[in-house]
Motif scaffolding. Structure first.
Motif, mmCIF file in Angstrom:
data_model
loop_
_atom_site.group_PDB
_atom_site.id
_atom_site.type_symbol
_atom_site.label_atom_id
_atom_site.label_comp_id
_atom_site.label_asym_id
_atom_site.label_seq_id
_atom_site.Cartn_x
_atom_site.Cartn_y
_atom_site.Cartn_z
ATOM 1 N N TRP A 162 5.317 -16.324 -4.994
ATOM 2 C CA TRP A 162 6.231 -15.483 -4.215
ATOM 3 C C TRP A 162 6.836 -14.378 -5.057
ATOM 4 O O TRP A 162 7.256 -13.336 -4.527
ATOM 5 C CB TRP A 162 7.314 -16.358 -3.580
ATOM 6 N N ALA A 163 6.885 -14.552 -6.361
ATOM 7 C CA ALA A 163 7.409 -13.492 -7.227
ATOM 8 C C ALA A 163 6.606 -12.208 -7.053
ATOM 9 O O ALA A 163 7.171 -11.106 -7.024
ATOM 10 C CB ALA A 163 7.380 -13.939 -8.692
ATOM 11 N N LEU A 164 5.288 -12.330 -6.931
ATOM 12 C CA LEU A 164 4.445 -11.154 -6.713
ATOM 13 C C LEU A 164 4.648 -10.601 -5.310
ATOM 14 O O LEU A 164 4.831 -9.390 -5.122
ATOM 15 C CB LEU A 164 2.969 -11.503 -6.934
ATOM 16 N N VAL A 165 4.589 -11.476 -4.311
ATOM 17 C CA VAL A 165 4.726 -11.030 -2.917
ATOM 18 C C VAL A 165 6.034 -10.258 -2.731
ATOM 19 O O VAL A 165 6.047 -9.151 -2.161
ATOM 20 C CB VAL A 165 4.675 -12.236 -1.957
ATOM 21 N N GLU A 166 7.116 -10.809 -3.228
ATOM 22 C CA GLU A 166 8.421 -10.189 -2.988
ATOM 23 C C GLU A 166 8.630 -8.931 -3.819
ATOM 24 O O GLU A 166 9.283 -7.982 -3.364
ATOM 25 C CB GLU A 166 9.520 -11.228 -3.212
ATOM 26 N N ALA A 167 8.040 -8.872 -5.014
ATOM 27 C CA ALA A 167 8.103 -7.640 -5.799
ATOM 28 C C ALA A 167 7.381 -6.514 -5.072
ATOM 29 O O ALA A 167 7.850 -5.366 -5.045
ATOM 30 C CB ALA A 167 7.490 -7.859 -7.182
ATOM 31 N N MET A 168 6.253 -6.832 -4.457
ATOM 32 C CA MET A 168 5.478 -5.827 -3.714
ATOM 33 C C MET A 168 6.195 -5.419 -2.428
ATOM 34 O O MET A 168 6.263 -4.235 -2.083
ATOM 35 C CB MET A 168 4.079 -6.360 -3.421
ATOM 36 N N GLU A 169 6.737 -6.398 -1.724
ATOM 37 C CA GLU A 169 7.444 -6.085 -0.480
ATOM 38 C C GLU A 169 8.664 -5.199 -0.733
ATOM 39 O O GLU A 169 8.956 -4.299 0.068
ATOM 40 C CB GLU A 169 7.857 -7.363 0.241
ATOM 41 N N ARG A 170 9.369 -5.433 -1.828
ATOM 42 C CA ARG A 170 10.533 -4.596 -2.151
ATOM 43 C C ARG A 170 10.145 -3.136 -2.304
ATOM 44 O O ARG A 170 10.963 -2.242 -2.087
ATOM 45 C CB ARG A 170 11.200 -5.077 -3.451
ATOM 46 N N ARG A 171 8.909 -2.885 -2.652
ATOM 47 C CA ARG A 171 8.441 -1.515 -2.873
ATOM 48 C C ARG A 171 7.577 -0.987 -1.735
ATOM 49 O O ARG A 171 6.890 0.024 -1.885
ATOM 50 C CB ARG A 171 7.663 -1.446 -4.198
ATOM 51 N N GLY A 172 7.590 -1.685 -0.594
ATOM 52 C CA GLY A 172 6.938 -1.150 0.594
ATOM 53 C C GLY A 172 5.545 -1.643 0.879
ATOM 54 O O GLY A 172 4.877 -1.130 1.787
ATOM 55 N N PHE A 173 5.071 -2.650 0.149
ATOM 56 C CA PHE A 173 3.732 -3.195 0.360
ATOM 57 C C PHE A 173 3.804 -4.470 1.199
ATOM 58 O O PHE A 173 4.638 -5.336 0.941
ATOM 59 C CB PHE A 173 3.063 -3.525 -0.980
ATOM 60 N N ILE A 174 2.926 -4.584 2.171
ATOM 61 C CA ILE A 174 2.818 -5.818 2.933
ATOM 62 C C ILE A 174 1.707 -6.674 2.316
ATOM 63 O O ILE A 174 0.857 -6.180 1.570
ATOM 64 C CB ILE A 174 2.539 -5.575 4.428
ATOM 65 N N TRP A 175 1.739 -7.962 2.640
ATOM 66 C CA TRP A 175 0.806 -8.930 2.050
ATOM 67 C C TRP A 175 -0.063 -9.563 3.129
ATOM 68 O O TRP A 175 0.431 -10.054 4.138
ATOM 69 C CB TRP A 175 1.601 -10.005 1.317
ATOM 70 N N GLY A 176 -1.385 -9.565 2.885
ATOM 71 C CA GLY A 176 -2.320 -10.138 3.835
ATOM 72 C C GLY A 176 -2.262 -11.641 3.961
ATOM 73 O O GLY A 176 -2.849 -12.223 4.884
ATOM 74 N N GLY A 177 -1.536 -12.319 3.090
ATOM 75 C CA GLY A 177 -1.376 -13.760 3.203
ATOM 76 C C GLY A 177 -0.495 -14.170 4.370
ATOM 77 O O GLY A 177 -0.465 -15.348 4.738
ATOM 78 N N LYS A 178 0.204 -13.218 4.970
ATOM 79 C CA LYS A 178 1.045 -13.510 6.125
ATOM 80 C C LYS A 178 0.308 -13.283 7.441
ATOM 81 O O LYS A 178 0.891 -13.421 8.514
ATOM 82 C CB LYS A 178 2.323 -12.668 6.065
ATOM 83 N N TRP A 179 -0.966 -12.945 7.357
ATOM 84 C CA TRP A 179 -1.770 -12.735 8.558
ATOM 85 C C TRP A 179 -2.454 -14.036 8.991
ATOM 86 O O TRP A 179 -2.824 -14.864 8.166
ATOM 87 C CB TRP A 179 -2.865 -11.705 8.294
ATOM 88 N N HIS A 180 -2.650 -14.154 10.317
ATOM 89 C CA HIS A 180 -3.477 -15.251 10.825
ATOM 90 C C HIS A 180 -4.851 -15.185 10.163
ATOM 91 O O HIS A 180 -5.355 -16.197 9.660
ATOM 92 C CB HIS A 180 -3.608 -15.142 12.353
ATOM 93 N N HIS A 181 -5.448 -14.001 10.164
ATOM 94 C CA HIS A 181 -6.720 -13.787 9.482
ATOM 95 C C HIS A 181 -6.398 -13.444 8.021
ATOM 96 O O HIS A 181 -6.460 -12.288 7.597
ATOM 97 C CB HIS A 181 -7.513 -12.679 10.165
ATOM 98 N N PHE A 182 -6.039 -14.473 7.264
ATOM 99 C CA PHE A 182 -5.430 -14.266 5.954
ATOM 100 C C PHE A 182 -6.360 -13.559 4.966
ATOM 101 O O PHE A 182 -7.568 -13.755 4.939
ATOM 102 C CB PHE A 182 -4.963 -15.609 5.365
ATOM 103 N N ASP A 183 -5.735 -12.704 4.191
ATOM 104 C CA ASP A 183 -6.393 -11.969 3.110
ATOM 105 C C ASP A 183 -5.415 -12.005 1.943
ATOM 106 O O ASP A 183 -4.708 -11.043 1.662
ATOM 107 C CB ASP A 183 -6.679 -10.535 3.563
ATOM 108 N N GLY A 184 -5.366 -13.156 1.285
ATOM 109 C CA GLY A 184 -4.303 -13.427 0.331
ATOM 110 C C GLY A 184 -4.334 -12.584 -0.923
ATOM 111 O O GLY A 184 -3.333 -12.501 -1.632
#
Length: 205
Positions: A162-184
Motif C-alpha cells: 500500500w505504500a506504493l499505491v498510496e504514494a502514486m494516488e497522492r500524485r494523481g495516479f490510479i491503480w489497476g489493482g482496484k479494478w474487477h479486471h485487475f491489472d495490479g
C-alpha cells in the motif's frame, strides 16, 4: 454525447463518453471488496478524444513530450504534459526504494510509453499517451493471465504494498489493482478521477 450514459458496461468500455469516465467512483481506501462487482473498473473507460486533446492524438505528437523518470534500476518514459513526469518523479521520491517490499517492484518492470492497442481490442492503451507505468508484473498480476472469465474475475490476491499505491494516488495516479479486471502492475495518471473521488467523499457521497 459527452455526458454519462446508461449503456451496458461492455459498450461503455468500448466507446465511452467523457462523462462515462466518471460513472464509477475510484475508491481511495484500502478496501478491495468493491472490485468483486462485475465490471467495477473505475478508470478503464477512456475517451480517446479526451486523451488525444490532453496528450496528443498521434505517436509523433506524444513522443515529442516524453521524458525519462528513474525509479531505482527502472526507467519510465512518460509525457511531461500536464505534469505527468513531474508527479511520477515526486511519487517515486516519496518511497524508500531500498526497502525490502519496495525494491522488487522496480526490477523487471512492465514498461511505460508504448503506442499500441489493448490486446484483443481496437482501443488505444493508456501507455500510448505516456501516462501509464507498469511495475514488476510478477508481483502485480493481471486478470487475463489468471484464466478468469471477463465479468467474473473473482478475488485478487494483492501483493503490491500500500505504500506504493498510496504514494502514486497522492500524485494523481490510479491503480489497476482496484479494478474487477485487475491489472495490479498498472498505474496511470488520472488526476481528474482522484479529485472527483475526493470531492464526492467530502460531499458525503
Amino acid at each position: 454525447m459527452d455526458g454519462p450514459t446508461s449503456r451496458p458496461a461492455r459498450q461503455i468500455i468500448e466507446t465511452p463518453t467523457i462523462g462515462d469516465q466518471f460513472a464509477i467512483l475510484y475508491p481511495l481506501s484500502r478496501n478491495l471488496d468493491l472490485r468483486l462487482a462485475p465490471f467495477y473498473d473505475p478508470g478503464r473507460a477512456r475517451s480517446e478524444r479526451f486523451f488525444g486533446l490532453l496528450y496528443g492524438e498521434t505517436a509523433g505528437a506524444v513522443e515529442q513530450d516524453l521524458e525519462t523518470v528513474a525509479a531505482g534500476p527502472a526507467r519510465f518514459r512518460v509525457t511531461r504534459r500536464h505534469g505527468v513526469a513531474c508527479q511520477l518523479a515526486v511519487a517515486v521520491a516519496d518511497l524508500d526504494l531500498s526497502a525490502a517490499e519496495i525494491a522488487p517492484l522496480f526490477r523487471d518492470v512492465g514498461g511505460s510509453y508504448n503506442w499500441r492497442r489493448i490486446a484483443g481490442t481496437d482501443r488505444l492503451s493508456a501507455h500510448s499517451y505516456g501516462i501509464a507505468v507498469d511495475v514488476n508484473a510478477a508481483i502485480g498480476g493481471y486478470w487475463r493471465w489468471s484464466g478468469a472469465t471477463e465479468g467474473a474475475v473473482g478475488t485478487y490476491e494483492n501483493k503490491v504494498p500500500w505504500a506504493l499505491v498510496e504514494a502514486m494516488e497522492r500524485r494523481g495516479f490510479i491503480w489497476g489493482g482496484k479494478w474487477h479486471h485487475f491489472d495490479g502492475m498498472h498505474f496511470e495518471y488520472r488526476p481528474e478521477l482522484i479529485l472527483y473521488s475526493r470531492l464526492m467523499e467530502g460531499a458525503g457521497q
